[in-house]
Design an enzyme around this catalytic site. Structure first.
Site, PDB file in Angstrom:
ATOM      1  N   GLU A 164      55.179 -10.346  34.750  1.00  0.00           N
ATOM      2  CA  GLU A 164      56.102  -9.422  34.569  1.00  0.00           C
ATOM      3  C   GLU A 164      56.796  -9.313  33.223  1.00  0.00           C
ATOM      4  O   GLU A 164      57.024 -10.400  32.712  1.00  0.00           O
ATOM      5  CB  GLU A 164      57.443  -9.382  35.588  1.00  0.00           C
ATOM      6  CG  GLU A 164      58.112  -8.357  35.659  1.00  0.00           C
ATOM      7  CD  GLU A 164      59.107  -8.301  36.976  1.00  0.00           C
ATOM      8  OE1 GLU A 164      58.296  -8.209  37.979  1.00  0.00           O
ATOM      9  OE2 GLU A 164      60.262  -8.188  36.629  1.00  0.00           O
TER      10      GLU A 164
ATOM     11  N   GLY B 239      67.280   0.284  42.281  1.00  0.00           N
ATOM     12  CA  GLY B 239      68.076   0.050  40.982  1.00  0.00           C
ATOM     13  C   GLY B 239      69.697  -0.043  41.234  1.00  0.00           C
ATOM     14  O   GLY B 239      69.942  -0.032  42.203  1.00  0.00           O
TER      15      GLY B 239
ATOM     16  N   ALA C 107      72.583  -6.400  51.667  1.00  0.00           N
ATOM     17  CA  ALA C 107      72.162  -6.374  52.901  1.00  0.00           C
ATOM     18  C   ALA C 107      73.337  -6.779  53.854  1.00  0.00           C
ATOM     19  O   ALA C 107      73.987  -7.989  53.754  1.00  0.00           O
ATOM     20  CB  ALA C 107      70.901  -6.759  53.326  1.00  0.00           C
TER      21      ALA C 107
ATOM     22  N   THR D  61      34.087  -6.681   1.178  1.00  0.00           N
ATOM     23  CA  THR D  61      33.501  -6.377   2.805  1.00  0.00           C
ATOM     24  C   THR D  61      35.061  -6.253   3.283  1.00  0.00           C
ATOM     25  O   THR D  61      35.830  -6.780   3.548  1.00  0.00           O
ATOM     26  CB  THR D  61      32.584  -7.650   3.123  1.00  0.00           C
ATOM     27  OG1 THR D  61      33.679  -8.772   3.028  1.00  0.00           O
ATOM     28  CG2 THR D  61      31.512  -7.748   2.233  1.00  0.00           C
TER      29      THR D  61
END
Lengths: 646, 646
Positions: B65, B160, B206, B483
């Site tokens: 993440e 969010g 919650a 090159t």
């Protein structure tokens, strides 16, 4: 033009007396001299552009005229001749229009279908003749539409013989070739390249030579792209004609029509119909030897060669058009002596590309049809897109129905009696079948003294390349591994290699070893055990007639088995082993047992039941050895299998 | 979730202190661990299928993440980090959504654009986070449509943080993540794979742990495909949570979120925001060493490794999700010690495929962009079709405008001062430029003692493969053959070769020798004389900035210069020299002289005028030696040229 007269010779030329002798020496896939779109810029050009490019490069060329055959058997022979004479590298061939022979029909002998076969199945640039008098506008438009649909891109526009003596001009009708030229340009714009006829001595019905020249100029002004002339007997005739054409402003290419005298009677009839006069010096030579065909032909070749040399030396002639009368020997001889016959000993590709404009991009095919390229073209004729470079591009293409063995151009060249002699009047068991396969491989006569020169899966003797594998193939066929297709592995041989090379020079060709065969379920059981040992190296597909299918191919992806690397090009991979199309091939390969072999015998006869048994119970197997730089391991796989069985 | 807190750490991680050290050892094209569609069945699968397949195969995986950076410079660093960490083989990465940072905008630092870069430019399977509270339905639909358009296929659906303390549910609004899941399924059907968040200790807001489990089940029932959890400190916490989830019927994959402790302050802030409690035994270790960053990080790695081992050993965990905080060292160390970091020393292909679903079939590119793959992807982003197998399939594709050097993800990683040290504070003539090129090749310090580790045409040091040519390259650069791209010829090395191998094992890889350089018109004149001798062997393209173009490529056809043969596959030819796209590359290659080099100096300064002179007068040349089985002749061509000049 000669076309009105040629049919008088068709009886003799449909026999194989003068053309069949060379057919046994090469496999058909080596013969058609086509190349891929990727390899050959030619393919994208139209005929008039090719002609111009060859002229600009100072590169002389030739073309060949044929007439439609009378019988289906003659058609099969003519198509083999297309393949053989196509190998010499003609710029184009043309097929005459025989109004009495239903020329626009779907009959296997019609002008339309013969031209279709030349383009699509033999890969030859082709001009279809078309006559217009006594025909309705709708008929003619219909013919042209059909020609376009079949992939024909070039028309020779002719008047044709009026029916009966008392012909009169029709108002608004098609009275002259120029009407047909105009009609083609009106209705089809610039789609077709148009050729017209020129008469070096003037058309026999023209008021005068000068008037005829004016007619020719009208045809060119109406849209013709080039001119092919009626035959003539002296180079001066043509060269004068050409100067006269130029003098009145005809600037398009004018191609002399060359007629090598091949026999006394054919010359007589031709002269009668074309109303040409044979010069006295030629008559003087021919009359005394008129019963000696060989002598006349030799003289004809001599005469043609010296006249062609004069034409080419004049600097005014870049291409020569040959009236072949559907015969091979004289024309081929003339071309070889002129140095124009350019047979390339190498394969241009492992298979010959169709000349249909739709198939232009095609440059990869499943290997399964390697010996049946015409069947492949037939079964894929409905495809809108052909895979370009990668087989995976053509997502699950649908193969056409399996009725191709009814098609005349896929019929075996050999009659039933000959096939019975080769494959056995009577079979006594599976071993008799093994013997037939073995004799085909070895080239040795079978027990009745006949050589096996073709098989249901291969109409020609073994390819030169397959000869490299002969000893091993013989061994396995004797024991019931009935091979129908194989190739050795190749790790970067020059593209100019006489046996395995293909494509332009300076490249390198590669192959993975491939082996395809029918075999019994007993052998398959042992083979599967052996293949476990080769899991990472060998890909296999094993299928029976019912479609039971065993494979280790990852995600049903195709496996490239032939590829080439060329200077300044992308990689070309002309053949793949494709798991999906293998199932379509399987149907065809199994059906050939029945259609071509079993049906030679009476129903319920033991011989027929043996073939039926094989058809019902054997498996079709293909094996690819992915490790192309190492020694081919497939023979070891087979040997291990036999060992396991013992 | 951690995403709400990560921005507190971005200041420290945008510095290169912990990530930049390893970037110098490899060229970027070796880093991105992607494979072609043809080689890898993975590519056609969606994320949830890949997850299932890996689980079924007992194959453990990890994911990473990241959060969006604050500045454009930090974005450039983050993208290098994607490349480097992508090399370890994550199943996916995810990019968090920062509502305060205009996350759906086109800014180079927005969540949307960072995720877009990961998918399209770094070829990584990517999940974009998205939060829904305080947003309108239209806003959200707009974001999702944009994500789909950019090729993103996976969304992490989150609530969010509500704005302010006094948040209230909106009627018909997006109050919870479940509302967003339902919306995505309603509006986009099954297009996206959806991930949701799980809280092993229950969400802090919650009512209870059980109520939170029920909420999670609702999210899954609404259409979520898998769950990633909030971080936790003990494996038992996760294993209990997982069992509880299963007990109430959650059957989708649940992926534990792992947070390797990397510093005292970042831990404190994280804990404060996530409302998690740090176990006393961890606090006891950390407090005494809180000022010793290295010690804390070592402890964090140790802790994470042992917890991950417990999780994997439980048999319930198949993948681990890492909260990297945009840092490399700790997570990489944990992954290496777990044996999950699977860096493949071989190139999967000569270039990395974008993960955009539209580009799935892409498997061939012009060699010119070999060192600028992101520029190539940018300039071809508007293409509807990507060539599959054959470059010629994509008929005259239009390359996008040449403004890519303004794009943040194409900026040089080095700041102006560093570039001046490498390329010269002051140039005294063309020779000073030759010196810069030579130092880049040799790896030796320039006259001021600085190593030249990048060039305008190549942001990374020489690729391992190019090192094979080092001696020759040094010699020619000293003499003004500057090159910028080259490869040796290879004639069938195993695909497992550590230096030149690519693709799955069991295959063989090939190359034609290639050399691309800038050089003066004087050298070009001599070179052209020499090339006449090599006409059939060497293909060349020589062009100046005005587009004057000299080539011997037949019909402007592409030349395959890299290809591979694999078991059971079609030929793969990943790079070609294409005459048409060379002209697009030419514009870019010449522009880089000015944009990246000349503009380092004051206008009208002698240094700037030297670069401008080269830009205006030099030619860009590429040479291919088609005879790959023989010794590379290109060095001989160059030597002959120098000889002719003497």
């Amino acid at each position: 033009m000669v076309n009105e007269t040629q049919h008088t010779c068709s009886a003799s030329s449909s026999s194989r007396s003068d053309g069949g002798s060379s057919s046994g020496s090469e496999s058909s896939k080596d013969n058609s001299r086509c190349s891929t779109p990727v390899l050959d810029s030619d393919r994208h050009e139209r005929l008039r552009e090719k002609m111009r490019r060859r002229q600009d490069a100072g590169d002389k060329w030739f073309s060949l005229e044929f007439f439609p055959p009378r019988t289906a058997n003659a058609a099969v022979n003519l198509i083999s001749r297309f393949d053989r004479m196509g190998a010499g590298g003609p710029l184009f061939i043309d097929v005459t229009w025989h109004p009495a022979g239903d020329p626009g029909s779907d009959k296997e002998t019609s002008s339309m279908i013969i031209a279709n076969t030349a383009v699509n199945y033999c890969g030859l640039e082709t001009i279809l003749h078309m006559t217009c008098c006594n025909q309705t506008k709708d008929d003619i438009t219909g013919h042209l539409q059909k020609a376009k649909r079949l992939g024909l891109k070039n028309i020779m526009a002719l008047r044709g013989d009026p029916a009966g003596e008392e012909w009169e001009e029709e108002v608004d009708g098609f009275n002259y070739a120029v009407d047909l030229v105009k009609h083609i340009r009106n209705e089809f714009d610039d789609y077709f390249d148009i050729c017209v006829a020129g008469y070096p001595k003037g058309h026999p019905e023209a008021e005068s030579y000068e008037a005829d020249l004016r007619h020719l100029k009208e045809k060119v002004s109406a849209g013709a792209d080039f001119i092919i002339t009626q035959l003539f007997f002296r180079s001066e005739t043509f060269l004068k004609f050409m100067k006269d054409c130029q003098a009145i402003g005809i600037t398009c290419p004018i191609i002399p029509g060359i007629f090598p005298i091949q026999g006394y009677h054919s010359l007589r009839q031709l002269v009668k119909l074309s109303k040409l006069e044979v010069p006295q010096e030629i008559k003087d030579v021919i009359e005394p030897i008129k019963d000696n065909d060989a002598a006349i032909r030799n003289y004809g070749v001599e005469l043609a060669v010296s006249m062609c040399r004069e034409l080419l030396d004049s600097g005014m002639v870049h291409g020569l058009h040959f009236y072949t009368l559907n015969r091979e020997v004289a024309t081929t001889e003339v071309l070889k002596r002129l140095g124009l016959w350019k047979e390339d000993p190498r394969r241009p590709l492992p298979w010959a590309v169709s000349a249909h404009p739709k198939r232009r991009v095609e440059d990869v095919r499943p290997i399964f049809w390697a010996s049946r390229p015409k069947s492949y073209i037939y079964r894929t004729q409905e495809w809108d897109d052909f895979p370009n470079g990668r087989w995976g591009n053509s997502s699950s293409p649908a193969f056409g129905e399996l009725k191709d063995y009814y098609l005349f151009y896929l019929k075996s060249k050999s009659p039933r009696e000959e096939l019975l002699k080769m494959w056995g009047e009577e079979l006594t068991g599976e071993e008799s079948v093994f013997e037939v396969f073995t004799c085909y491989i070895t080239g040795e006569p079978n027990r009745n003294g006949y050589k096996v020169t073709c098989m249901p899966w291969n109409d020609d003797p073994l390819a030169t390349e397959t000869n490299l594998l002969k000893d091993q193939l013989e061994k396995v066929n004797r024991r019931g591994i009935l091979t129908i297709n194989s190739q050795p592995n190749i790790n970067g041989k020059p593209s100019t290699d006489p046996i395995v090379g293909w494509g332009p020079s300076g490249g390198y060709v590669f192959q993975k070893a491939y082996l395809e065969f029918f075999t019994s379920s007993e052998i398959v059981t042992a083979l599967l055990k052996v293949l476990k040992k080769y899991e990472l190296r060998v890909n296999y597909h094993i299928v029976n007639v019912k479609g039971q299918n065993i494979t280790n191919a990852p995600d049903l992806q195709p496996n490239a088995v032939t590829w080439g690397i060329f200077p300044g090009r992308e990689i070309i991979q002309p053949t793949v082993v494709d798991p999906v199309s293998f199932l379509s091939w399987k149907d065809e390969a199994f059906a050939l047992w029945i259609e071509q072999w079993a049906k030679l015998y009476e129903e319920e006869s033991p011989s027929r039941m043996i073939i039926q048994y094989i058809h019902d119970n054997y498996y079709l197997v293909n094996l690819v050895d992915n490790d192309f730089p190492l020694e081919n391991c497939l023979w070891q796989v087979v040997e291990d299998t036999f060992e396991l069985l013992n």
